[in-house]
Design a protein around this motif. Structure first.
Motif, PDB file in Angstrom:
ATOM      1  N   PRO A 196      13.194 115.571  66.886  1.00  0.00           N
ATOM      2  CA  PRO A 196      14.051 116.774  67.393  1.00  0.00           C
ATOM      3  C   PRO A 196      13.392 116.739  69.015  1.00  0.00           C
ATOM      4  CG  PRO A 196      12.899 117.448  65.318  1.00  0.00           C
ATOM      5  CD  PRO A 196      12.310 116.012  65.532  1.00  0.00           C
ATOM      6  N   VAL A 197      14.522 117.043  69.807  1.00  0.00           N
ATOM      7  CA  VAL A 197      14.544 117.148  71.288  1.00  0.00           C
ATOM      8  C   VAL A 197      13.398 118.364  71.452  1.00  0.00           C
ATOM      9  CG1 VAL A 197      15.645 117.692  73.332  1.00  0.00           C
ATOM     10  CG2 VAL A 197      16.783 116.638  71.528  1.00  0.00           C
ATOM     11  N   ARG A 198      12.275 117.812  72.428  1.00  0.00           N
ATOM     12  CA  ARG A 198      11.626 118.955  72.851  1.00  0.00           C
ATOM     13  C   ARG A 198      11.512 119.383  74.347  1.00  0.00           C
ATOM     14  NH1 ARG A 198       6.044 117.533  74.638  1.00  0.00           N
ATOM     15  NH2 ARG A 198       6.657 115.601  74.371  1.00  0.00           N
ATOM     16  N   THR A 199      11.627 120.793  74.229  1.00  0.00           N
ATOM     17  CA  THR A 199      12.078 121.446  75.591  1.00  0.00           C
ATOM     18  C   THR A 199      10.510 121.657  76.493  1.00  0.00           C
ATOM     19  OG1 THR A 199      13.953 122.560  74.916  1.00  0.00           O
ATOM     20  CG2 THR A 199      12.945 123.296  76.900  1.00  0.00           C
ATOM     21  N   ILE A 200      10.553 121.101  77.779  1.00  0.00           N
ATOM     22  CA  ILE A 200       9.398 121.293  78.485  1.00  0.00           C
ATOM     23  C   ILE A 200       9.285 122.486  79.433  1.00  0.00           C
ATOM     24  CG2 ILE A 200       7.964 119.812  80.059  1.00  0.00           C
ATOM     25  CD1 ILE A 200       9.155 117.283  78.935  1.00  0.00           C
ATOM     26  N   LYS A 201       8.370 123.243  79.326  1.00  0.00           N
ATOM     27  CA  LYS A 201       8.550 124.359  80.341  1.00  0.00           C
ATOM     28  C   LYS A 201       8.027 123.887  81.815  1.00  0.00           C
ATOM     29  CE  LYS A 201       7.498 127.746  77.051  1.00  0.00           C
ATOM     30  NZ  LYS A 201       6.374 128.923  76.741  1.00  0.00           N
ATOM     31  N   THR A 202       8.858 124.083  82.897  1.00  0.00           N
ATOM     32  CA  THR A 202       8.467 123.612  84.250  1.00  0.00           C
ATOM     33  C   THR A 202       8.766 124.511  85.277  1.00  0.00           C
ATOM     34  OG1 THR A 202       8.582 121.776  85.710  1.00  0.00           O
ATOM     35  CG2 THR A 202      10.469 122.178  84.405  1.00  0.00           C
TER      36      THR A 202
ATOM     37  N   ALA B 214      13.285 109.333  76.057  1.00  0.00           N
ATOM     38  CA  ALA B 214      14.256 109.624  77.311  1.00  0.00           C
ATOM     39  C   ALA B 214      14.211 111.231  77.814  1.00  0.00           C
ATOM     40  CB  ALA B 214      15.756 109.305  76.850  1.00  0.00           C
ATOM     41  N   LEU B 215      13.444 111.084  79.030  1.00  0.00           N
ATOM     42  CA  LEU B 215      13.242 112.260  79.931  1.00  0.00           C
ATOM     43  C   LEU B 215      14.640 112.861  80.484  1.00  0.00           C
ATOM     44  CD1 LEU B 215      11.523 114.798  80.590  1.00  0.00           C
ATOM     45  CD2 LEU B 215      10.881 113.496  82.920  1.00  0.00           C
ATOM     46  N   MET B 216      15.290 113.773  79.994  1.00  0.00           N
ATOM     47  CA  MET B 216      16.508 114.591  80.624  1.00  0.00           C
ATOM     48  C   MET B 216      16.439 115.748  81.215  1.00  0.00           C
ATOM     49  SD  MET B 216      18.682 113.517  77.227  1.00  0.00           S
ATOM     50  CE  MET B 216      17.156 113.796  76.215  1.00  0.00           C
ATOM     51  N   ILE B 217      17.163 115.789  82.414  1.00  0.00           N
ATOM     52  CA  ILE B 217      16.878 117.133  83.221  1.00  0.00           C
ATOM     53  C   ILE B 217      18.391 117.739  83.505  1.00  0.00           C
ATOM     54  CG2 ILE B 217      16.126 118.270  85.508  1.00  0.00           C
ATOM     55  CD1 ILE B 217      13.967 116.012  85.574  1.00  0.00           C
ATOM     56  N   GLY B 218      18.480 119.146  83.157  1.00  0.00           N
ATOM     57  CA  GLY B 218      19.651 119.936  83.491  1.00  0.00           C
ATOM     58  C   GLY B 218      19.448 120.690  84.495  1.00  0.00           C
ATOM     59  N   LYS B 219      20.437 121.466  84.762  1.00  0.00           N
ATOM     60  CA  LYS B 219      20.467 122.499  85.832  1.00  0.00           C
ATOM     61  C   LYS B 219      19.284 123.525  85.506  1.00  0.00           C
ATOM     62  CE  LYS B 219      23.091 125.933  88.290  1.00  0.00           C
ATOM     63  NZ  LYS B 219      24.449 126.500  88.492  1.00  0.00           N
ATOM     64  N   ASP B 220      18.935 123.968  84.049  1.00  0.00           N
ATOM     65  CA  ASP B 220      18.405 125.039  83.918  1.00  0.00           C
ATOM     66  C   ASP B 220      17.045 124.662  82.791  1.00  0.00           C
ATOM     67  OD1 ASP B 220      19.762 127.069  85.326  1.00  0.00           O
ATOM     68  OD2 ASP B 220      21.323 126.873  83.579  1.00  0.00           O
ATOM     69  N   ALA B 221      17.029 123.208  82.446  1.00  0.00           N
ATOM     70  CA  ALA B 221      16.203 122.910  81.551  1.00  0.00           C
ATOM     71  C   ALA B 221      15.747 121.483  81.601  1.00  0.00           C
ATOM     72  CB  ALA B 221      16.620 123.190  79.961  1.00  0.00           C
ATOM     73  N   MET B 222      14.715 121.104  81.173  1.00  0.00           N
ATOM     74  CA  MET B 222      13.818 119.949  81.180  1.00  0.00           C
ATOM     75  C   MET B 222      13.566 119.451  79.638  1.00  0.00           C
ATOM     76  SD  MET B 222      10.649 118.008  83.009  1.00  0.00           S
ATOM     77  CE  MET B 222      11.316 118.518  84.634  1.00  0.00           C
ATOM     78  N   PHE B 223      13.938 118.366  79.149  1.00  0.00           N
ATOM     79  CA  PHE B 223      13.697 118.033  77.539  1.00  0.00           C
ATOM     80  C   PHE B 223      13.576 116.598  77.592  1.00  0.00           C
ATOM     81  CE2 PHE B 223      18.002 119.332  78.825  1.00  0.00           C
ATOM     82  CZ  PHE B 223      18.891 118.260  78.352  1.00  0.00           C
TER      83      PHE B 223
END
Length: 573
Positions: A494-500, A478-487
């Protein structure tokens, strides 16, 4: 007002809010969020559009076999090509003929159309290029009928010069290359040129003497045709020899239309007095049925291609749609003026009619409008909604219970299941491509993985890096996108944060093998198997919407400039 929701129940009309947003979702399900209602698509208003273009009376109409176009011919020699979907005038040919157009028709593949006039001229036109291909010369009196043989290679024309002529289909011009969303038709309309010889296509293959023929029907194998006359005779002719084989039926009034039915073993004939007959073609054949008394006289009449329905224009201004099996009128319409030309679409969903005097063209739906089913369960604004692939179910979330997910059965409109485990309002929702899993995210920075049939989550995530505002399935993740982060997470690791640098994101779309991410000015593609990330578009005008065609690996975007762009994801073109 949305095209998919036109007819609403009287109860909805009574309680209709003054300001109500309506959104259409995939599959045609309408979301009326402020009222908390879900509506299925309806047949809509019977009158889809009314358009005016001709300055003179419309003498004949035709609908293309692919049902994309309507063609009209007028008394001032003008031809007009219309969109059957919107009523938009696509092309006009002001001087198509030097005199009144009497009849129009399309080729079986819709690539060409034909027009005949009262001076005996017959022209062939290219639909896409909007140019005249050739003129068929030979008739000396008004053209009364044009029919393309089902094989698509021969055109049959009937005239008041007491002849039926058979012509070879002309060779089409080179087609335009449709590489962008531009109005190629308008540009190419300026390229019309005088006719050129087409290897003898302007000369008839055969001339058959037929007295006062006004209607034609050609067999599927092209071996015979049926002619209807002003005297009311329905006659069978052999194409190879041009000889009359026999008289099949007799009417007391001139014929309007003929339709071959039951594998070309019978013919349905309709005359100006509203009498419809179905007769066997074989020698000694019997009359299958006769319907009379439908009307004393009709101004216009058309029979559906399957020979089972007829649309009649009555002298009192009424349009009546008859079921020829029962003889009963299944629908009636009132255009507000007399109608002198009618055509039924090949699938019998709609008809195009031309009004007398006003020269208006109307599109009428032939299916009766019905009230849509309305499911009530939510009490307030519906905020999220999704269809479950491969299942007759819909998932929705509303603000009266923002932490609850409802699963509805399309068949009966009943609540099949209800998910309740988030402690705060649900912010995003996605359904897997196979319809087996649902993921929801919440303001409490949690995510839940569900099966649509179960009210208990399979797996849960909490303490996410940000409040997810968008979510999609990316393979098993599941790819999730918030206001300041993509994970991203598979709910096991564990949840992995993606730099973008794409944040904030306008839209995302995932599949089993890749993800497309649409930022404000950048479009990116991510191959999940190889890990390759590619920027498809950069420094673009701000994107406002994105969708994709999975089979073709293509993404479609819209931006603030009003431009639609199509992107090939692998190449970035």
């Amino acid at each position: 007002e949305s095209p998919g929701v036109r007819a609403l129940t009287s109860d909805i009309r009574k309680n209709w809010p003054k300001s109500l947003a309506c959104r259409l979702l995939r599959g045609g399900v309408a979301l009326l969020p402020e009222a908390g209602w879900l509506c299925l698509p309806t047949a809509g208003n019977p009158n889809e559009f009314s358009v005016r273009g001709h300055k003179a009376a419309v003498n004949d109409l035709a609908i293309s076999p692919n049902q994309l176009y309507a063609l009209s011919g007028a008394a001032d020699g003008c031809l007009m090509l219309w969109s059957t979907a919107t009523g938009q005038q696509l092309e006009a040919f002001p001087k198509a003929h030097e005199c009144a157009v009497s009849v129009v028709a399309f080729s079986t593949d819709s690539a060409m159309f034909f027009s005949g006039a009262i001076d005996g001229s017959v022209h062939a036109w290219d639909t896409d290029m909007a140019i005249r291909l050739i003129s068929f010369k030979g008739h000396t009196a008004s053209i009364t009928s044009l029919v393309m043989a089902p094989g698509g290679q021969q055109l049959f024309s009937a005239s008041e010069d007491n002849s039926v002529r058979i012509w070879r289909r002309p060779v089409a011009k080179r087609r335009p290359r449709m590489g962008s969303f531009t109005n190629t038709r308008t540009t190419l309309s300026r390229l019309r040129s005088p006719d050129k010889k087409d290897g003898g296509a302007d000369k008839p293959l055969l001339v058959v003497p037929v007295k006062a023929c006004v209607a034609l029907a050609v067999s599927k194998d092209g071996s015979f045709f049926v002619a209807g006359s002003r005297q009311g005779l329905v006659e069978l002719y052999d194409v190879k020899s041009g000889k009359k084989l026999r008289t099949v039926a007799t009417h007391r009034a001139p014929l309007y239309v003929l339709r071959l039915v039951t594998n070309d073993e019978a013919v349905v004939s309709a005359s100006e007095d509203g009498v419809v007959r179905c007769s066997e073609l074989k020698e000694g054949g019997q009359e299958i049925y006769t319907l009379s008394g439908l009307a004393d006289w009709v101004l216009a009449l058309d029979v559906a291609e399957d020979g089972q329905s007829a649309l009649m224009s009555m002298p009192d201004g009424c349009l009546a749609y008859f079921d020829l099996q029962s003889g009963e009128a299944s629908a009636q319409f009132f255009p507000g003026a007399l109608v002198e030309s009618v055509r039924i679409s090949p699938d019998k969903r709609f008809a195009i009619v031309a009004r007398k005097e006003t020269n208006l063209l109307d599109k009428w739906l032939l299916t009766e409008p019905r009230d849509p089913p309305v499911w009530r369960g939510h009490g307030k604004y519906i905020s999220l909604m999704a269809a479950v692939p491969n299942q007759a179910r819909i998932i929705s979330v509303a603000t009266d219970a923002p932490s609850l997910v409802y699963v509805w059965d399309l068949d009966g409109g009943n609540v099949h299941a209800c998910f309740a485990s988030h402690t705060s309002a649900i912010t995003a929702m996605a359904v897997s491509a196979d319809g087996k899993l649902v993921v929801t995210t919440s303001q409490d920075k949690s995510a839940r993985l569900w099966e649509p049939d179960q009210a208990v989550p399979l797996k849960s995530l909490s303490n996410l890096p940000d409040v997810p505002l968008q979510v999609c399935f990316a393979g098993l993740n599941a790819l999730m996108i918030g206001k300041d982060a993509m994970f991203i997470s598979d709910f096991s690791s564990p949840v992995r944060t993606i730099k973008t640098n794409l944040l904030p994101v306008e839209a995302i779309s995932g599949s089993e093998s890749d993800v497309v991410i649409c930022g404000q000015t950048e479009l990116a593609w991510w191959d999940l198997e190889s890990g390759e990330k590619k920027t498809v578009a950069a420094d673009h005008a701000r994107f406002t919407a994105m969708d994709r065609q999975l089979a073709e690996n293509v993404a479609l975007t819209g931006d603030v400039l009003g431009l639609l762009s199509v992107w090939e994801l692998h190449s970035g073109a």
